[in-house]
Enzyme design. Structure first.
Site, PDB file in Angstrom:
ATOM      1  N   GLU A 131     -36.521  -6.706 -47.388  1.00 10.71           N
ATOM      2  CA  GLU A 131     -35.968  -5.618 -48.202  1.00 10.71           C
ATOM      3  C   GLU A 131     -36.793  -5.374 -49.463  1.00 10.71           C
ATOM      4  O   GLU A 131     -36.768  -4.267 -50.025  1.00 10.71           O
ATOM      5  CB  GLU A 131     -34.506  -5.906 -48.577  1.00 10.71           C
ATOM      6  CG  GLU A 131     -34.261  -6.943 -49.643  1.00 10.71           C
ATOM      7  CD  GLU A 131     -34.241  -8.371 -49.138  1.00 10.71           C
ATOM      8  OE1 GLU A 131     -33.917  -9.276 -49.920  1.00 10.71           O
ATOM      9  OE2 GLU A 131     -34.558  -8.580 -47.943  1.00 10.71           O
ATOM     10  N   ASP A 161     -27.125 -10.868 -49.372  1.00 11.35           N
ATOM     11  CA  ASP A 161     -27.864 -10.632 -50.607  1.00 11.35           C
ATOM     12  C   ASP A 161     -28.457  -9.230 -50.717  1.00 11.35           C
ATOM     13  O   ASP A 161     -29.412  -9.018 -51.452  1.00 11.35           O
ATOM     14  CB  ASP A 161     -28.964 -11.680 -50.777  1.00 11.35           C
ATOM     15  CG  ASP A 161     -29.759 -11.877 -49.498  1.00 11.35           C
ATOM     16  OD1 ASP A 161     -29.730 -10.991 -48.632  1.00 11.35           O
ATOM     17  OD2 ASP A 161     -30.409 -12.932 -49.375  1.00 11.35           O
TER      18      ASP A 161
END
Length: 263
Positions: A131, A161
């Protein structure tokens, strides 16, 4: 506000170089080689150096208006590793996970708070926390790059997360859920078909192309750069603000339970 001279050489695993015009290159590395993610608890109670330093660096970068365009790249033939297994799992107690969620949540938001357009170079496989590359506005990929969330569900961890918020948003809800639940690997070509990667090229051309784009972007009015970036990232910020802390809470809850199991 941050001053570049104060943090330029502050990190072991992140190399920072900036031109006078304000193009910042952020190079993730471990001892000069591919970046090896680590958030495990250390003897002093802190989280792993790569995780801690990413949080500290993004905090400084996001608060420095001199960073007008930012390029993020890995090192060598891999963006991030290693492939996760039971020995790389972030084991720890509530105090450790309190640190992890604090740093992790702020890191995600700081990446989105970077004041100018962000270009990422996916220079090879991203087995951990891909990400980071896909929060960028422009994503370039080496022709042999791929992504996999090896660190979470396949490794008995909840993807709490932010990665499980971002990827279903970018690739579509059903594809995103399949990606996380199966440990799927997605190639650069597949990511381009999904609209997640903008350009694919040989690895040696990635950084020159990123700099070409950065030089093109930086010709614009500084306020146009800053406010366009702010406008384009607003939906992602809202999405993460809504779900990020809940995600970390569920990840921490299950991780503490897993930590009680023998390796």
């Amino acid at each position: 506000m941050s001053n570049f001279a104060d943090y330029q050489n502050a990190f072991q695993t992140i190399r920072l170089e900036r031109t006078e015009s304000g193009i910042l290159q952020v190079t993730l590395h471990t001892n000069g080689g591919p970046w090896m993610w680590d958030a495990r608890a250390q003897a002093d109670g802190k989280a792993g150096i790569p995780f801690q330093e990413l949080g500290d660096a993004t905090n400084q970068i996001a608060r420095d208006p001199g960073n007008r365009v930012v390029i993020i790249t890995g090192t060598g033939n891999q963006f991030s590793g290693p492939l996760a297994n039971k020995n790389t799992m972030s084991r720890g107690d509530v105090k450790h996970w309190d640190i992890v969620q604090f740093i992790g949540a702020n890191t995600m938001m700081d990446l989105l708070d970077i004041p100018g357009p962000v270009i990422s170079c996916l220079n090879g496989p991203a087995y951990r926390h891909a990400e980071i590359a896909f929060i960028a506005d422009i994503v370039l990929a080496a022709d042999d790059a791929l992504i996999q969330d090896s660190a979470h569900f396949p490794n008995r961890m909840v993807p709490g997360d932010g990665i499980a918020v971002l990827f279903p948003h970018l690739m579509g809800s059903n594809r995103g859920r399949y990606f996380h639940l199966t440990g799927q690997k997605l190639s650069a070509a597949e990511l381009k078909d999904l609209g997640m990667v903008n350009e694919i090229m040989p690895r040696e051309r990635l950084l020159p192309r990123a700099w070409e784009l950065a030089e093109q972007l930086i010709q614009n009015n500084p306020h146009v750069l800053r406010y366009t970036r702010r406008l384009l990232t607003a939906p992602l910020k809202a999405l993460l603000q809504q779900h990020l802390h809940y995600g970390f809470a569920t990840e921490a809850l299950c991780a503490v339970e897993e930590s009680a199991r023998p390796l």
